[in-house]
Each structure stands twice: as C-alpha cells, then as structure tokens.
Enzyme design. Sequence first.
Site, short mmCIF file in Angstrom:
data_model
loop_
_atom_site.label_atom_id
_atom_site.label_comp_id
_atom_site.label_asym_id
_atom_site.label_seq_id
_atom_site.Cartn_x
_atom_site.Cartn_y
_atom_site.Cartn_z
N GLU A 119 0.82 -1.22 0.00
CA GLU A 119 0.00 0.00 0.00
C GLU A 119 0.85 1.26 0.00
OE1 GLU A 119 -0.42 -2.62 1.95
OE2 GLU A 119 -2.52 -3.29 1.85
N LYS A 159 -17.53 -1.07 6.55
CA LYS A 159 -17.97 -2.18 5.70
C LYS A 159 -19.50 -2.20 5.53
CE LYS A 159 -17.02 -7.00 4.90
NZ LYS A 159 -16.23 -8.16 5.15
N PHE A 196 -11.24 -6.97 14.57
CA PHE A 196 -10.17 -7.46 13.71
C PHE A 196 -9.87 -6.43 12.62
CE2 PHE A 196 -8.86 -9.91 9.89
CZ PHE A 196 -7.59 -10.25 10.34
N GLN A 197 -8.62 -6.10 12.48
CA GLN A 197 -8.14 -5.12 11.50
C GLN A 197 -8.81 -3.76 11.66
OE1 GLN A 197 -8.08 -7.10 7.59
NE2 GLN A 197 -5.99 -7.71 8.07
N MET A 227 24.07 9.14 1.59
CA MET A 227 23.96 10.46 2.20
C MET A 227 24.30 10.40 3.69
SD MET A 227 23.60 13.58 1.67
CE MET A 227 22.65 14.25 0.32
C1 LIG Z 1 12.34 5.91 4.87
C2 LIG Z 1 13.60 6.62 5.20
N1 LIG Z 1 14.45 6.10 6.12
C3 LIG Z 1 15.61 6.73 6.40
C4 LIG Z 1 15.93 7.91 5.80
C5 LIG Z 1 17.22 8.65 6.17
N2 LIG Z 1 18.11 8.71 4.99
C6 LIG Z 1 18.20 9.79 4.19
S1 LIG Z 1 19.24 9.57 2.91
C7 LIG Z 1 19.63 8.02 3.43
C8 LIG Z 1 20.61 7.18 2.66
C9 LIG Z 1 20.08 6.76 1.34
O1 LIG Z 1 20.93 5.78 0.81
P1 LIG Z 1 20.72 5.26 -0.65
O2 LIG Z 1 19.30 4.94 -0.89
O3 LIG Z 1 21.69 4.17 -0.93
O4 LIG Z 1 21.02 6.54 -1.54
P2 LIG Z 1 22.35 7.43 -1.69
O5 LIG Z 1 22.33 8.46 -0.63
O6 LIG Z 1 23.52 6.49 -1.57
O7 LIG Z 1 22.20 8.01 -3.05
C10 LIG Z 1 18.95 7.70 4.60
C11 LIG Z 1 19.08 6.42 5.32
C12 LIG Z 1 14.99 8.43 4.88
N3 LIG Z 1 15.20 9.60 4.26
N4 LIG Z 1 13.87 7.75 4.57
#
Ligand SMILES: Cc1ncc(C[n+]2csc(CCOP(=O)(O)OP(=O)(O)O)c2C)c(N)n1
Length: 578
Positions: free
Chosen positions: A54, A166, A116-117, A482
């Site tokens: 979803e 529902k 439920f749910q 990042m």
């Molecule tokens: C759902 C979610 N969890 C954690 C983060 C924190 N976060 C921001 S950038 C990042 C790293 C992303 O790594 P990747 O997808 O390999 O991309 P890159 O930065 O290497 O291009 C994280 C963990 C986020 N933005 N979203």
Amino acid sequence: MPEKNVTGAEILIRSLEAEGVEFVFGHPGGAVIQIYDEMHRLQPKFEHILVRHEQGGTHAAEGYAKATGKVGTVLVTSGPGATNTVTGIADAFMDSIPLVVLTGQVPTKLIGNDAFQECDIIGVTRSITKHSFLVRDVRELASTIKKAYHIARTGRPGPVVVDLPKDVIAARAPFEWPERISLRGYSTITRGEQGQVEKAARMMRQAERPLLYVGGGTIISNATDALTRLARKTQIPVTTTLHGLGSFPEDDPLSVGMLGMHGTWYANQAVQNCDLLIAVGARFDDRVTGKIDAWAPHAKIIHIDVDPACISKNVPADCPILGDVGHVLAQLEPLVEFRNRADWLTQIEAWKAECPLEYVHDGALRPQHIIQELRRKTGGHAVVVTDVGQNQMWSAQYFTYAEPRSHITSGGLGTMGFSLPAAMGAAFGLRKAAENAAENAVPVISINGDGGFLMNMQELGVAAAHKLPLKIVVLNNSYLGMVRQWQELFHDERYSHTHLAPTNPDFVQLAEAFNCVGLRCTRPDDVTATIDAAWEVTDRPVLMEFQVITEEMVFPMVPAGAATDEMITQRFNPEEFA
Ligand SMILES: Cc1ncc(C[n+]2csc(CCOP(=O)(O)OP(=O)(O)O)c2C)c(N)n1
C-alpha cells in the site's frame, strides 16, 4: 432521476467514474472485498492497478498526480492496509500533492471495539491530511467523494482520507451524483489583493538586486509560462527550490539554479546579496534557508502563496500576497517593466564562473556523469523521478531541467523508497495522456540509491506486468550514501551501519526475476552504451545498475545549522578531489 437502490460499493465506483478518475492504485482485503467484487461485476471506466504494497500505492498515486496535475486515488483495506498508506499520506501532505485515499473500515457498530483489523486511520492521519471523512450513511457517500476530490485539488492541494465502514459499503441507496456541493468554512482564494500586487510591482521596479525565489507552487498552479515571461520582461534572475525545478528553464542565462543546502554556491550568493526576494509558491523551508537569522540579510521580501498559513510563517514578508500564483503573476505582468540590470547580472555571472557545479573526471565512475548522460540522451524531454539521498541531490544538480513536471521527488518528507512506485504512477498517467493525444509518452526515469531502491522494489513486478518502459537507474555506491557522507564529514568517519554491500542483492538478477531487463555498468566508458541499450527496451522496465565509487560526495553543501553563505565547496578542499 435515480431509479434503483444500489450498494455503497457501486455508488463509490460510479462516483469515481463521475469524477473522471483514470487509475485507482489499490490492494484488496476483507473490509473492501465488496468494492472489489463490484469492480469485477461492473468493469468500471477507471483502471485498477494492483500494487504489491500500500505504501507503493500511495507513492504511485503521488507520481501520477505530480506528472499529470490530476488527483491520485488509492484504495486499501482497513487496519494494516490503511496504516501502510501513512508514509505516502504524510509525503503528499508535505509536498502539497492531491490524493484521495479510500480506506476500508470495520462495520460502524464495531468501531471502537478493537475489532479485527480495526485502526482509527482518521485519528492516525489527522495531522497529515488536508481533510478526512468517516462515511456513516450510504446516502452521503457520493457527495462525500465529490467533496474529497474538490478539497484535494483546490487551494493548496493535499491528501484527503475517506474512511468507508464495511456496512456502509454494503448498504443500499440510489446513486445520485450531486451537481454541486457546499463546504461550510472552505473557500479558496485566486486573485491577489490589487493594492498588494501594485506594491509588489513598485518594489520590483525600484530594486537594484532582485531575485525570484520559485517553489513548487508555481508548477502546481500551472504558472510556469507566466513566471518565465515575468523574469524575462523584468530581467530578474531566478533561483528555484527542489520542487521548483523545471519551473524556469535552467539553461536560460537568468537561471541561477537551485538554492539551499545542496543548491549552487552562486544561487546562495545571490540570495545573500539580493535587495529584494520575490518568493513565488515557495515556503521558506529550512533546507532552503539554513540558519534563518542570517538568511537573505539585505532583502525585502515579497511572498506570493495560496496558503494563508504559509505566508510569513518562517520569514516575515514585507509584501504578502495571498492568491493563486498564476492569477497573481497575471496581475503583476502588466505592472512591471523591462529594466537594465547589467551590474547585478554581471555579478551573478562572475559568481557562476567562480564556483560552478563540477566534479572530477579521473576515470572513476561517478554519479554526476551518469545524470548528465541521461540529460544528453533525452534532451531534457523526460520525467525524472528521484529517490532520497545523494542520488536525489545529484539528479537535482546535474540534469538541467527545462520543463515543468519533468522532475518529481519527495522533498518535504524525504521518503526513501519513493522513486520506483512514483515513477510507475507517473508512467501510467503519461502513457494514458499520450494515448489520448495520439503521441509518444516521454520517458520516465527512476533514479535510486541502492538503499532506497530496496524499500519499494516489489513494484517492479507491477511495472513489468503492465509493460511500462521505465528506465530505472540504481546508483550503487554500496552505502546509505547520504548518511555515509554526514558520517565522513561530521562524525569522524565512523561509518555506523551504513555499509550495504554485504547484504545487497545482485540488482541485474533481481530485475530479471521480476521480468524486467537488467544491465550493469562499471566503467565511465560504458555509460553511454548502457543508456543507449536501455532505451532500446520498449516493452518492459529496464534496470541499469551503475557501480559508482563509494567516496563521492554531494557538494556544495550548507552544513546543518550554518548560514547559506557558509557552504562547503570542492573549491575549499581540493586535496580530497585530487
Ligand atoms: C524511509 C527513510 N528512512 C531513512 C531515511 C534517512 N536517509 C536519508 S538519505 C539516506 C541514505 C540513502 O541511501 P541510498 O538509498 O543508498 O542513496 P544514496 O544516498 O547512496 O544516493 C537515509 C538512510 C529516509 N530519508 N527515509
């Protein structure tokens, strides 16, 4: 005249058809099984896309909405189906994306019984929806659906949840599509107050160093042509936010590119030195302003926005104009005039020359090169849907956007796992529009890091089943890049739990397992050939895994809490790039 009683499920389906819904991104379950049963019987005019999660459904609806300017629709079951939409709803709320999320609910007599749910999804999403409805009476269902779409798309767009017990879905009533609806306490503003518009025009005429600061509201309002005319007529340079990319051609000499944390050094210089900042459909987000007390210190502020809550929220405006950006720019245009701003524009050119966007060309495979090659391949006629992290920022910096709705990203919430499903939703919408216009759809490019891609990769199967020719890029740097960058710069290189290589799958095999084409590229010399090969695939998604170097970082960068003129640029630490 409505003749016969039909089920709530049929009323819902007929209402969605009456709204002109093209796609419903959904997933069935007990609470909505009757809606699915009626869909099977009625074969509605809209297409239901069975997503595999979803969350993927909500991002697909967001991508559809961003690419087409229409409202995205999601249908899920109660409980976990509903809670799985929460991230997408929050994402849409932050980025002003019109969604209607239809959630199943336990029968009204069981609400509050821990049935439920059962989940109080209205309560859960109260702070991240523009509005929500719990439908208690089947006779109110059609008008509620009409209201939901109206609220989602008008004013500052946003997500609306409609919770459907529902028993309401099973109850019977005549289907009657209301011609009009009345929404007490809800009104939208279009024209700006004329006196304020005249004041803004005066300020623009008098300013020596004005700057247009343009956000996503300009694209939402379909006001990009008006903005471009205004900038060219007045010779006022333009910087855009992440969501404003594509609102003004970045290859125009008046463009200074993106501002903010990973914006261009010269855009931030322009902000810090301008004497008038004209904010157009932008919200002074903290990623834009950095240390807010030190931001745009010499500037008077004009703020044009449709959302009254947004104006002067973060930065007080000297000239607030509440109104739809398109209307306000149309009001402004006849009041402003050409002015020679040679000194200011020469200064900006000097800043551009002093610190351009650049990266090292040393034979290593770097992400920036790949983004530039994608631009070259498409001439900019593409929709780029990015994930979150370094890949997002390189895509923002190096693609050179020239067209509105050519860039889609999760800016406000910053949701990893956004890109693939959002690209899928965009591709559905654009394919449909192209079919209707008997044209070829523009390519949709999904750009991901290796971390974020895995968060919603299950939608690969959906894209493949529908033969969407998505161009999927995985910039595999073996890390949560990042976060790794911040660990390197600000946490003494302690790479705590960011190394992904040991658990990463073989991305080419992964693509093939989902009946997509998988390609791998490891050398800069092969980038063009890999992209060319990907463009040959027209009947299914193609995933290009680029094994890029781990160490590459996104520059320039405003460190957290710093002022925007305290950017770290490659210029200041050249030894790192030797
Ligand atoms: C759902 C979610 N969890 C954690 C983060 C924190 N976060 C921001 S950038 C990042 C790293 C992303 O790594 P990747 O997808 O390999 O991309 P890159 O930065 O290497 O291009 C994280 C963990 C986020 N933005 N979203």
